[in-house]
Design a protein around this motif. Structure first.
Motif, PDB file in Angstrom:
ATOM      1  N   PRO A 192      79.137 115.322  71.161  1.00  0.00           N
ATOM      2  CA  PRO A 192      80.463 115.877  71.496  1.00  0.00           C
ATOM      3  C   PRO A 192      81.317 114.667  71.987  1.00  0.00           C
ATOM      4  O   PRO A 192      80.817 113.679  72.778  1.00  0.00           O
ATOM      5  CB  PRO A 192      80.316 117.047  72.506  1.00  0.00           C
ATOM      6  N   LEU A 193      82.662 114.388  71.590  1.00  0.00           N
ATOM      7  CA  LEU A 193      83.375 113.386  71.917  1.00  0.00           C
ATOM      8  C   LEU A 193      83.600 113.613  73.627  1.00  0.00           C
ATOM      9  O   LEU A 193      84.171 114.724  74.061  1.00  0.00           O
ATOM     10  CB  LEU A 193      84.571 113.311  71.442  1.00  0.00           C
ATOM     11  N   PRO A 194      83.280 112.513  74.313  1.00  0.00           N
ATOM     12  CA  PRO A 194      83.793 112.496  75.855  1.00  0.00           C
ATOM     13  C   PRO A 194      85.300 112.308  75.895  1.00  0.00           C
ATOM     14  O   PRO A 194      86.104 111.783  74.887  1.00  0.00           O
ATOM     15  CB  PRO A 194      83.062 111.349  76.411  1.00  0.00           C
ATOM     16  N   ALA A 195      86.099 112.658  77.039  1.00  0.00           N
ATOM     17  CA  ALA A 195      87.444 112.694  76.891  1.00  0.00           C
ATOM     18  C   ALA A 195      87.900 111.239  76.709  1.00  0.00           C
ATOM     19  O   ALA A 195      89.036 111.117  76.151  1.00  0.00           O
ATOM     20  CB  ALA A 195      87.933 113.315  78.401  1.00  0.00           C
ATOM     21  N   SER A 196      87.120 110.202  77.327  1.00  0.00           N
ATOM     22  CA  SER A 196      87.678 108.880  77.096  1.00  0.00           C
ATOM     23  C   SER A 196      87.784 108.453  75.687  1.00  0.00           C
ATOM     24  O   SER A 196      88.500 107.593  75.435  1.00  0.00           O
ATOM     25  CB  SER A 196      86.795 107.873  77.885  1.00  0.00           C
ATOM     26  N   TRP A 208      81.966 103.902  69.320  1.00  0.00           N
ATOM     27  CA  TRP A 208      82.217 105.371  68.804  1.00  0.00           C
ATOM     28  C   TRP A 208      82.501 105.750  67.621  1.00  0.00           C
ATOM     29  O   TRP A 208      83.697 105.278  67.357  1.00  0.00           O
ATOM     30  CB  TRP A 208      82.694 106.483  69.897  1.00  0.00           C
ATOM     31  N   ASN A 209      82.132 106.513  66.760  1.00  0.00           N
ATOM     32  CA  ASN A 209      82.660 106.941  65.458  1.00  0.00           C
ATOM     33  C   ASN A 209      83.043 105.780  64.473  1.00  0.00           C
ATOM     34  O   ASN A 209      84.413 106.146  64.070  1.00  0.00           O
ATOM     35  CB  ASN A 209      83.611 107.826  65.945  1.00  0.00           C
ATOM     36  N   ASN A 210      82.419 104.973  64.530  1.00  0.00           N
ATOM     37  CA  ASN A 210      82.736 104.034  63.172  1.00  0.00           C
ATOM     38  C   ASN A 210      81.728 104.084  62.003  1.00  0.00           C
ATOM     39  O   ASN A 210      80.986 104.491  62.270  1.00  0.00           O
ATOM     40  CB  ASN A 210      82.513 102.591  63.755  1.00  0.00           C
ATOM     41  N   THR A 211      82.527 103.669  61.136  1.00  0.00           N
ATOM     42  CA  THR A 211      81.614 103.615  59.804  1.00  0.00           C
ATOM     43  C   THR A 211      81.830 102.245  59.304  1.00  0.00           C
ATOM     44  O   THR A 211      82.639 101.445  59.007  1.00  0.00           O
ATOM     45  CB  THR A 211      82.349 104.298  58.587  1.00  0.00           C
ATOM     46  N   ALA A 212      80.216 101.566  59.166  1.00  0.00           N
ATOM     47  CA  ALA A 212      80.089 100.275  59.056  1.00  0.00           C
ATOM     48  C   ALA A 212      79.153 100.106  57.933  1.00  0.00           C
ATOM     49  O   ALA A 212      77.904 100.627  58.219  1.00  0.00           O
ATOM     50  CB  ALA A 212      79.687  99.494  60.294  1.00  0.00           C
ATOM     51  N   GLN A 213      79.323  99.434  56.764  1.00  0.00           N
ATOM     52  CA  GLN A 213      78.450  99.380  55.712  1.00  0.00           C
ATOM     53  C   GLN A 213      78.434  97.883  54.946  1.00  0.00           C
ATOM     54  O   GLN A 213      79.534  97.206  55.138  1.00  0.00           O
ATOM     55  CB  GLN A 213      79.068 100.301  54.513  1.00  0.00           C
ATOM     56  N   ARG A 214      77.339  97.794  54.571  1.00  0.00           N
ATOM     57  CA  ARG A 214      77.176  96.453  53.619  1.00  0.00           C
ATOM     58  C   ARG A 214      77.522  95.087  54.269  1.00  0.00           C
ATOM     59  O   ARG A 214      78.029  94.178  53.997  1.00  0.00           O
ATOM     60  CB  ARG A 214      78.017  96.621  52.318  1.00  0.00           C
ATOM     61  N   THR A 223      84.804 117.396  70.431  1.00  0.00           N
ATOM     62  CA  THR A 223      84.870 117.460  68.905  1.00  0.00           C
ATOM     63  C   THR A 223      83.376 116.921  68.384  1.00  0.00           C
ATOM     64  O   THR A 223      83.204 115.682  69.015  1.00  0.00           O
ATOM     65  CB  THR A 223      86.057 116.724  68.372  1.00  0.00           C
ATOM     66  N   VAL A 224      82.751 117.459  67.581  1.00  0.00           N
ATOM     67  CA  VAL A 224      81.590 116.764  66.987  1.00  0.00           C
ATOM     68  C   VAL A 224      81.817 116.236  65.600  1.00  0.00           C
ATOM     69  O   VAL A 224      81.884 117.094  64.737  1.00  0.00           O
ATOM     70  CB  VAL A 224      80.316 117.911  67.194  1.00  0.00           C
ATOM     71  N   HIS A 225      81.426 115.092  65.321  1.00  0.00           N
ATOM     72  CA  HIS A 225      81.912 114.600  64.029  1.00  0.00           C
ATOM     73  C   HIS A 225      81.275 113.075  63.977  1.00  0.00           C
ATOM     74  O   HIS A 225      81.015 112.372  64.539  1.00  0.00           O
ATOM     75  CB  HIS A 225      83.437 114.150  63.998  1.00  0.00           C
ATOM     76  N   LEU A 226      80.840 112.704  62.808  1.00  0.00           N
ATOM     77  CA  LEU A 226      79.836 111.443  62.554  1.00  0.00           C
ATOM     78  C   LEU A 226      80.987 110.831  61.733  1.00  0.00           C
ATOM     79  O   LEU A 226      81.774 111.019  60.978  1.00  0.00           O
ATOM     80  CB  LEU A 226      78.745 111.667  61.754  1.00  0.00           C
ATOM     81  N   GLY A 227      80.989 109.314  62.250  1.00  0.00           N
ATOM     82  CA  GLY A 227      81.757 108.229  61.496  1.00  0.00           C
ATOM     83  C   GLY A 227      83.320 108.579  61.677  1.00  0.00           C
ATOM     84  O   GLY A 227      83.471 109.000  62.787  1.00  0.00           O
TER      85      GLY A 227
END
Length: 835
Positions: A814-818, A670-676, A829-833
């Motif tokens: 939305p982020l689950p509690a875990s 969850w919520n990682n940014t991976a590029q190239r 919380t709702v968030h990308l990356g």
């Protein structure tokens, strides 16, 4: 709106003593000395009206302090003076934690300004179980948190019962300026330690003043005492442009995982915009000469010689420059660290004066010690010694007297030859631990006199000679003559503030530094330029904190059977410098056969193979807040493992996959940014099964299969990731190399991800999917993938200079509690990356 436009932040180094600037004549707004007694709640402030509380049962006033007492972890409380309303305010309060938490993320306390409904600005201090204080500025919008300034450590080695003053200034409207600092109570305030601006549409214009506190879920019961609350209206005092660290505080240490605010009752409905997929900015300067380029925040050890640990009564001293006959006192120190260790009783502290120690130290079983540098003095253990006696011989230089014959086995079993598994034909000398350095630069070992050229050397064991290809005249030449720096067999031992370098460690010795028993803490250590493995640990509940581990020949660090291992703030860079094969072991950090392990807020940079590798069998692992950048293999891999949470990590520019789960189950990405990367996220399966000992890879020492591991890919959620510009065929891959399973049978949940291409058609597909056990299917876009499989229904594929070009507004889940508890954000919380 891009996050960079929402928040513009500037972080100062921890402040020392210095003028903070003259203040304008303040108007009194709030003051409270807590001289009353209130059994439940906080009553009415001396000036500012009555407090409005969210948890009156945990709140009281007695003995001259407001009290938040938390008997149950995971609870919070706040006290707000809602009759006060102001915009430009500088507030101050004194916080004291009588008993520090002994585990978990600690206890947080905050000053709140511009409190309006459920929104506010907060300056948060967190007292940790590691006896540190970190500082964070953020804006809370109901259930969502926006970090104005990233959390960072501003005080180390905090003692229970010590009072600290928190100052918080909020000024202006477009943008809003926010500044905070933490100072020992009674000390002269220094420069602002954290400052940032809020130019977003959600910025707050005015509101009330409040106090908030939170005890993290894994912590032990604790309380916070609050005193001397003041708030004045008007401009904040100016701060100097630069500041100098206070003498009692070590150099800045890495960011810690933020503590979440109280669990919200209503999740956020508006997602945060994702960050553009650009390389993370590097913190200022290297860590002990090791580049931190690619790391989002400060990582690694404090500079050797900068730490200032207190010296307790009864400490035993050693000095590398002392003569014989010392008694271990400060005036007559022992001449070696080992002599001090031998003389020190269990429970004592060994203090090493500045200098270079050419020795091997063993902490024996049954002796619990603290070994540390003398405040402000640089202590290095160096396995090499100066080498002379060179004479020209053709185009080379030769020196005699080299009678060292180290074990050259490439495996962990001495005397065995397993070269085909470990050694690349291009680097046949990788496991031979002889080392020569010219002006600090490692020379490459070759296998014959004839092969010696500039930058290389040959160790002629028969003639007991070294043959060097670089003219040593006018240069410092050092040769490794010791194999291990420190072996720790005393449970509960702490080693801190020391450097270890240039040991000729054979692979069978497991590490230049080995932590072999339970309860060991290693902190602010630099472990560099060792022949095979820098550090290895086994045992229960060991802690690795703020370590720089770099340029080690085979593996930066390893752990096996290290149940409860906590690794935080590591800089693991440029390891496997001898180019061992990627398998069975090499790279940055490899952890095996371990339960309940966390690797957080660390950077794995430029290791020639995998950055972080969890392998057979790791269970219940948290991998959060890390940077995996420019590694020669995968950035991060979990293999033959289970219950692995991979959240809020950056994985950029790795030759292999950014993040890979291989034969691993019951996990979350969850919520990682991976590029190239070749593939930004890869889920892979092969023929191995934990229930079949006949399959290669099963542990022969464990006769019965472990029922908690299946070694079958499945039960994995993949959400809120930003995947950009993969170099291979796809951004995200699910594949069974044994052609036994389809992706549809693996119980995967894929949704809320953003797939980005700078150029159309590169890569050719966003998702490569095991459609049937025997066939793969590529989907060019998330929409096509969703239409065919029902997965990724909220995800988007975008093309352009950045993923922000499409302004996606409904992608993230939305982020689950875990996941929220791991990332340090409120549930929902709702968030990308990454943050």
């Amino acid at each position: 709106m891009a996050l960079a436009a929402v928040v513009a932040a500037a972080i100062a180094v921890p402040a020392g003593v210095g003028a903070a600037g003259a203040m304008a004549a303040p108007a009194p707004l709030v003051s409270d000395s807590f001289t009353r007694t209130v059994g439940s709640g906080w009553g009415t402030a001396t000036n500012g009206g009555a407090y409005s509380l969210t948890n009156a049962s945990a709140s009281s006033v007695s003995s001259g302090a407001g009290v938040f007492a938390f008997a149950k972890p995971g609870t919070s409380a706040s006290s707000v003076l809602r009759s006060v309303s102001a915009s430009d305010v500088t507030s101050s309060v004194k916080f004291t934690v009588p008993v520090l938490p002994t585990k978990g993320a600690g206890i947080s306390a905050a000053l709140q300004e511009r409190v309006s409904g459920s929104s506010r600005y907060e300056a948060v201090v967190r007292f940790t179980s590691a006896k540190t204080i970190t500082l964070l500025i953020r804006r809370i919008d109901g259930s969502a948190s926006t970090r104005i300034v990233a959390e960072r450590q501003v005080a180390a080695h905090v003692t229970a019962g010590t009072a600290y003053t928190l100052d918080f200034a909020v000024n202006g409207s477009s943008p809003v300026s926010l500044q905070a600092r933490v100072t020992p109570a009674g000390a002269t305030p220094g420069a602002w330690q954290a400052s940032g601006t809020d130019a977003s549409a959600k910025r707050l214009s005015s509101g009330a003043i409040g106090i908030w506190s939170y005890l993290s879920k894994a912590s032990t019961p604790a309380k916070v005492l609050v005193d001397n609350l003041t708030a004045t209206s008007g401009s904040a005092p100016s701060a100097p442009a630069t500041s100098t660290p206070a003498p009692s505080t070590p150099a800045t240490t890495p960011t810690a995982t933020p503590t979440p605010s109280a669990t919200p009752t209503t999740p956020a409905t508006t997602p945060s915009a994702p960050s553009a997929p650009s390389a993370p900015s590097a913190p200022a300067g290297p860590s002990n000469g090791v580049s931190t380029t690619g790391a989002r925040h400060a990582v690694g050890s404090a500079a050797i010689g900068s730490t200032n640990y207190a010296i307790p009564a009864g400490a035993v001293f050693a000095s590398a420059s002392a003569g014989a006959g010392g008694d271990g006192s400060q005036s007559r120190p022992f001449a070696t660290a080992q002599a001090a260790v031998n003389a020190a009783p269990s429970g004592a502290t060994v203090v090493l004066r500045g200098g270079t120690y050419h020795e091997t130290v063993a902490v024996p079983s049954g002796k619990k010690l603290t070994i540390q540098n003398y405040p402000g003095e640089a202590v290095w253990f160096d396995g090499s010694q100066s080498w002379g006696g060179w004479s020209a011989s053709g185009s080379t230089w030769v020196s005699g007297g080299y009678g060292y014959a180290f074990d050259t086995s490439p495996s962990f079993s001495g005397g065995l030859s397993d070269a085909s598994r470990y050694l690349s034909p291009s680097y046949p000398m990788a496991a031979t631990p002889d080392q020569v350095f010219v002006d600090g630069v490692s020379q490459r070992q070759v296998s014959s006199r004839a092969a010696v050229t500039a930058g290389t050397f040959y160790a002629d064991k028969a003639a007991k000679q070294l043959v060097l290809g670089t003219n040593p005249a006018g240069h410092s030449v050092r040769v490794s003559t010791l194999q291990q720096a420190m072996t720790i067999q005393g449970a509960g031992t702490t080693v801190r503030g020391i450097g270890f370098e240039r040991y000729a460690t054979s692979a069978k010795q497991m590490g230049a530094v080995t932590a072999q028993v339970d309860g060991i803490t290693l902190e602010n250590l630099t472990i560099v330029d060792n022949a095979t493995i820098g550090l290895y640990t086994w045992g229960t509940n060991n802690t690795l904190r703020n370590l720089t581990i770099a340029r080690n020949g085979m593996l930066g660090a390893g752990a096996n059977g290290a149940y409860g291992l906590q690794a935080n703030g590591l800089l693991v860079a440029d390891n496997n410098s001898e180019h061992f094969k990627q398998e069975p072991v090499s790279g940055g950090l490899k952890i095996t056969r371990t339960r309940t392990v966390s690797v957080t807020n660390s950077a794995f940079l430029r290791n020639t193979t995998t950055g972080l590798w969890l392998d057979e069998s790791v269970y219940n692992a948290t991998i959060a807040g890390n940077d995996f950048v420019s590694n020669g293999g995968d950035g991060m891999e979990a293999e033959l493992s289970a219950h692995v949470t991979v959240a809020n990590n950056v994985a950029n520019d790795n030759t292999g996959n950014g993040i890979r789960l291989f034969d691993t189950s019951d996990s979350a990405i969850w919520n990682n940014t991976a590029q190239r990367n070749n593939r930004n996220i890869a889920l892979m399966q092969d023929a191995r099964r934990e229930t079949n000992p006949a399959v290669p890879g099963h542990d022969p020492k464990r006769p019965q299969p472990d029922p908690t591991f299946t070694w079958v890919l499945g039960n994995i959620s993949i959400s809120n990731n930003v995947l950009a510009d993969a170099k291979g065929i796809a951004q995200f891959t699910v594949e069974d190399q044994a052609h036994a399973l389809s992706a549809g049978s693996m119980n995967l949940t894929v949704n809320g991800n953003l797939y980005h291409r700078t150029t159309a058609g590169s890569p050719s597909v966003d998702i490569d999917w095991q459609q049937t056990p025997t066939s793969m299917k590529g989907y060019a876009t998330a929409a096509a993938f969703a239409a065919a499989t029902g997965q990724d229904s909220a995800s988007q594929s975008v093309t352009g200079a950045s993923p922000m070009a499409a302004q996606p507004t409904s992608v993230a889940r939305p982020l689950p509690a875990s996941i929220a508890s791991v990332i340090g954000q409120p549930t929902g919380t709702v968030h990308l990356g990454t943050w």
